[in-house]
Every structure is written in structure tokens, then in C-alpha cells.
Design a protein around this motif. Structure first.
Motif, PDB file in Angstrom:
ATOM      1  N   PRO A 184       0.795  -1.244   0.000  1.00  0.00           N
ATOM      2  CA  PRO A 184       0.000   0.000   0.000  1.00  0.00           C
ATOM      3  C   PRO A 184       0.821   1.284   0.000  1.00  0.00           C
ATOM      4  N   LEU A 185       2.079   1.209   0.423  1.00  0.00           N
ATOM      5  CA  LEU A 185       2.937   2.401   0.407  1.00  0.00           C
ATOM      6  C   LEU A 185       3.875   2.433  -0.796  1.00  0.00           C
ATOM      7  N   LEU A 186       3.640   1.536  -1.759  1.00  0.00           N
ATOM      8  CA  LEU A 186       4.525   1.467  -2.921  1.00  0.00           C
ATOM      9  C   LEU A 186       4.540   2.786  -3.691  1.00  0.00           C
ATOM     10  N   GLN A 187       3.382   3.431  -3.836  1.00  0.00           N
ATOM     11  CA  GLN A 187       3.332   4.711  -4.552  1.00  0.00           C
ATOM     12  C   GLN A 187       4.251   5.737  -3.900  1.00  0.00           C
ATOM     13  N   ASN A 188       4.198   5.822  -2.572  1.00  0.00           N
ATOM     14  CA  ASN A 188       5.063   6.759  -1.848  1.00  0.00           C
ATOM     15  C   ASN A 188       6.529   6.446  -2.099  1.00  0.00           C
ATOM     16  N   TYR A 189       6.842   5.163  -2.114  1.00  0.00           N
ATOM     17  CA  TYR A 189       8.221   4.714  -2.315  1.00  0.00           C
ATOM     18  C   TYR A 189       8.697   5.055  -3.726  1.00  0.00           C
ATOM     19  N   ILE A 190       7.810   4.874  -4.711  1.00  0.00           N
ATOM     20  CA  ILE A 190       8.155   5.189  -6.096  1.00  0.00           C
ATOM     21  C   ILE A 190       8.390   6.689  -6.264  1.00  0.00           C
ATOM     22  N   ILE A 191       7.510   7.498  -5.688  1.00  0.00           N
ATOM     23  CA  ILE A 191       7.647   8.957  -5.787  1.00  0.00           C
ATOM     24  C   ILE A 191       8.993   9.413  -5.224  1.00  0.00           C
ATOM     25  N   LYS A 192       9.387   8.814  -4.106  1.00  0.00           N
ATOM     26  CA  LYS A 192      10.686   9.131  -3.491  1.00  0.00           C
ATOM     27  C   LYS A 192      11.824   8.858  -4.472  1.00  0.00           C
ATOM     28  N   HIS A 193      11.779   7.708  -5.143  1.00  0.00           N
ATOM     29  CA  HIS A 193      12.868   7.337  -6.044  1.00  0.00           C
ATOM     30  C   HIS A 193      12.780   8.068  -7.386  1.00  0.00           C
ATOM     31  N   LEU A 194      11.579   8.422  -7.814  1.00  0.00           N
ATOM     32  CA  LEU A 194      11.454   9.233  -9.028  1.00  0.00           C
ATOM     33  C   LEU A 194      12.118  10.589  -8.833  1.00  0.00           C
ATOM     34  N   LYS A 195      11.897  11.178  -7.662  1.00  0.00           N
ATOM     35  CA  LYS A 195      12.516  12.476  -7.350  1.00  0.00           C
ATOM     36  C   LYS A 195      14.040  12.347  -7.350  1.00  0.00           C
ATOM     37  N   LYS A 196      14.537  11.285  -6.737  1.00  0.00           N
ATOM     38  CA  LYS A 196      15.982  11.050  -6.695  1.00  0.00           C
ATOM     39  C   LYS A 196      16.530  10.850  -8.104  1.00  0.00           C
ATOM     40  N   ASN A 197      15.788  10.092  -8.917  1.00  0.00           N
ATOM     41  CA  ASN A 197      16.185   9.824 -10.296  1.00  0.00           C
ATOM     42  C   ASN A 197      16.249  11.115 -11.111  1.00  0.00           C
ATOM     43  N   GLU A 198      15.229  11.959 -10.966  1.00  0.00           N
ATOM     44  CA  GLU A 198      15.174  13.220 -11.709  1.00  0.00           C
ATOM     45  C   GLU A 198      16.314  14.153 -11.308  1.00  0.00           C
ATOM     46  N   ASP A 199      16.652  14.161 -10.018  1.00  0.00           N
ATOM     47  CA  ASP A 199      17.759  14.997  -9.547  1.00  0.00           C
ATOM     48  C   ASP A 199      19.085  14.549 -10.157  1.00  0.00           C
ATOM     49  N   MET A 200      19.233  13.226 -10.340  1.00  0.00           N
ATOM     50  CA  MET A 200      20.466  12.693 -10.920  1.00  0.00           C
ATOM     51  C   MET A 200      20.559  13.002 -12.416  1.00  0.00           C
ATOM     52  N   ILE A 201      19.403  13.008 -13.092  1.00  0.00           N
ATOM     53  CA  ILE A 201      19.375  13.266 -14.539  1.00  0.00           C
ATOM     54  C   ILE A 201      19.731  14.715 -14.856  1.00  0.00           C
ATOM     55  N   LYS A 202      19.323  15.632 -13.991  1.00  0.00           N
ATOM     56  CA  LYS A 202      19.572  17.057 -14.229  1.00  0.00           C
ATOM     57  C   LYS A 202      21.068  17.321 -14.435  1.00  0.00           C
ATOM     58  N   GLY A 203      21.366  18.035 -15.471  1.00  0.00           N
ATOM     59  CA  GLY A 203      22.753  18.407 -15.721  1.00  0.00           C
ATOM     60  C   GLY A 203      23.540  17.396 -16.523  1.00  0.00           C
ATOM     61  N   MET A 204      22.969  16.194 -16.730  1.00  0.00           N
ATOM     62  CA  MET A 204      23.673  15.183 -17.525  1.00  0.00           C
ATOM     63  C   MET A 204      23.486  15.448 -19.017  1.00  0.00           C
ATOM     64  N   LYS A 205      24.487  15.118 -19.794  1.00  0.00           N
ATOM     65  CA  LYS A 205      24.366  15.216 -21.244  1.00  0.00           C
ATOM     66  C   LYS A 205      23.532  14.047 -21.762  1.00  0.00           C
ATOM     67  N   LYS A 206      22.686  14.329 -22.744  1.00  0.00           N
ATOM     68  CA  LYS A 206      21.795  13.299 -23.269  1.00  0.00           C
ATOM     69  C   LYS A 206      22.553  12.149 -23.926  1.00  0.00           C
ATOM     70  N   SER A 207      23.780  12.408 -24.345  1.00  0.00           N
ATOM     71  CA  SER A 207      24.587  11.359 -24.970  1.00  0.00           C
ATOM     72  C   SER A 207      25.258  10.459 -23.930  1.00  0.00           C
ATOM     73  N   ASN A 208      25.212  10.895 -22.686  1.00  0.00           N
ATOM     74  CA  ASN A 208      25.840  10.144 -21.602  1.00  0.00           C
ATOM     75  C   ASN A 208      25.108   8.820 -21.385  1.00  0.00           C
ATOM     76  N   GLN A 209      25.869   7.728 -21.237  1.00  0.00           N
ATOM     77  CA  GLN A 209      25.264   6.407 -21.054  1.00  0.00           C
ATOM     78  C   GLN A 209      24.430   6.353 -19.778  1.00  0.00           C
ATOM     79  N   SER A 210      24.912   6.988 -18.712  1.00  0.00           N
ATOM     80  CA  SER A 210      24.172   7.011 -17.448  1.00  0.00           C
ATOM     81  C   SER A 210      22.846   7.741 -17.614  1.00  0.00           C
ATOM     82  N   TYR A 211      22.853   8.814 -18.421  1.00  0.00           N
ATOM     83  CA  TYR A 211      21.620   9.562 -18.688  1.00  0.00           C
ATOM     84  C   TYR A 211      20.595   8.648 -19.353  1.00  0.00           C
TER      85      TYR A 211
END
Length: 231
Positions: A184-211
Motif C-alpha cells: 500500500p505504500l509502494l506509490q510513496n516509495y516510487i515517488i521518493k525514487h522518481l525524485k531522486k532519479n530526476e535529480d540525478m538526470i539534471k545536468g547530464m548530457k543526453k549522450s551520456n550512457q548514465s543519462y
């Protein structure tokens, strides 16, 4: 008998509820010794051993053990790792980051493999810990989430089965068990990791493999998030 239950945080209670009935439970990094005291009081475990790498937490643990009249049932002392545990032990490791927990298990892998149960509550980089366990032949057979002070915490039970499990990076981040059990708390858990994921993507070059990898993971998490709305 004095009751410890009111002193346990929701996170500590979640960890305690993951522990199977046993003869002896070993609490690694015990701090106040609240979890072993609770497990003894509730009859879940008959004996407990509480350890920490620092004397301060052990002194506090000994005070609490004496206060709750459990000196015969619980022993507390300074120790590093899990080399002091017996075979077929139930081991609790909570309140640490993934790197510390992985080091503890790696340094004493024979003891970890012989454990009846590993109950782990990881404070950070949990996906790395799940990956480590699956890659080293452990199975995660139960996982839970709790909301405490607007933050989602997780805890899981694992044991060694000698079989390397296959998994995707998204399954390591969100937990195969939590996804399949429709927590039942999976949505909350996903939102937490989506935010973390988006923060990591910011500033990365689109050609970057990690991106590219993080963008793919984001899409997978968004899909699971949409599906979880129907749980």
C-alpha cells in the motif's frame, strides 16, 4: 512488567515485526537495545545479544536492559561485525547505510550464509544492498514499508539459498517483492525514487550512457507508479 512498546518508533516496530520466532536474536548496531527488549518481552525470541562498535551505545543498552529487568535474557557488548554470532542465527542489522551493511556481510560472509534469517533496515542506497544480496545467492523473502515523519523507510528479511537471482535495475530500486506484493505504500516509495532519479538526470548530457539508463529506469518506474494506483 515495564513495557518497551511505547518507546519504539514506527521504523523500529517494522523491523521487529520482520523477525521470526527464535531462540537467540543478534542485534548489530543496537544503539538503545529497544528492538531486543521488545522481542524478548513479546516472546518472539528467548534470548538476545546486542552489539555496537562504540562503548557509548552499549552503556545505554545495558542501562535499558537493567531497567527492564532482562539481564538474564540479553547480553550487550562492544563488537564489530557478525563474527560472534552462532549458526542458524537470526540477525538484525538496522539504521545503517548500504555500504556499511555490505562491508559487514562481506567481511563475515560465512556467518551471513549460515544465518537462519537476516533482517535488514537500510537507510540509504538500498538498491545496492538488494543487488549485492541477489548476486551473492541470498533471497529476499519479505519486505515492508512504513511512513515515519513524512519519510518512507523499508526493512526486509533475507536468507542464503545459494542461487543467484536475476533482476533489473528497476527491480533493485523498487524491490521485486514490494512490486509483486502490491504494498500500500509502494506509490510513496516510487515517488521518493522518481525524485531522486530526476535529480540525478539534471545536468547530464543526453549522450551520456548514465543519462540514457536513468531515463529508461524513470520510464519503468512511472509505468509501475501508474499501475500501483489501481492497487
Amino acid at each position: 512488567m515495564k513495557d518497551i512498546e511505547s518507546l519504539l518508533s514506527p521504523r523500529m516496530m517494522m523491523v521487529s515485526h520482520c523477525v521470526k520466532p527464535c531462540e537467540v536474536v543478534y542485534d548489530i548496531g543496537t544503539d538503545h537495545c529497544y528492538i531486543p527488549i521488545y522481542l524478548i518481552q513479546k516472546g518472539i525470541c528467548k534470548k538476545a545479544v546486542a552489539t555496537d562498535i562504540r562503548q557509548g551505545p552499549i552503556d545505554k543498552a545495558l542501562e535499558n536492559i537493567q531497567y527492564f529487568n532482562l539481564s538474564e535474557e540479553i547480553k550487550a557488548f562492544v563488537s564489530d561485525g557478525i563474527s560472534h554470532v552462532g549458526e542458524k542465527a537470526n540477525i538484525v542489522i538496522s539504521g545503517m547505510g548500504a555500504d556499511v551493511i555490505i562491508n559487514i556481510l562481506s567481511d563475515h560472509m560465512d556467518y551471513a550464509k549460515k544465518a537462519e534469517q537476516l533482517v535488514i533496515q537500510c537507510q540509504s542506497r538500498t538498491e545496492h544492498l538488494r543487488s549485492f544480496l541477489w548476486e551473492n545467492g541470498f533471497s529476499i523473502n519479505k519486505e515492508d514499508l512504513i511512513l515515519e515523519r513524512a519519510k518512507v523507510y523499508n526493512a526486509f528479511s533475507a536468507n542464503y539459498i545459494g542461487k543467484v537471482e536475476s533482476f533489473t535495475h528497476t527491480e533493485a530500486v523498487l524491490s521485486k517483492y514490494l512490486i509483486s506484493s502490491k504494498h500500500p505504500l509502494l506509490q510513496n516509495y516510487i515517488i521518493k525514487h522518481l525524485k531522486k532519479n530526476e535529480d540525478m538526470i539534471k545536468g547530464m548530457k543526453k549522450s551520456n550512457q548514465s543519462y540514457q539508463q536513468l531515463t529508461l529506469i524513470k520510464k519503468e518506474m512511472e509505468k509501475i507508479h501508474e499501475e500501483s494506483k489501481n492497487y
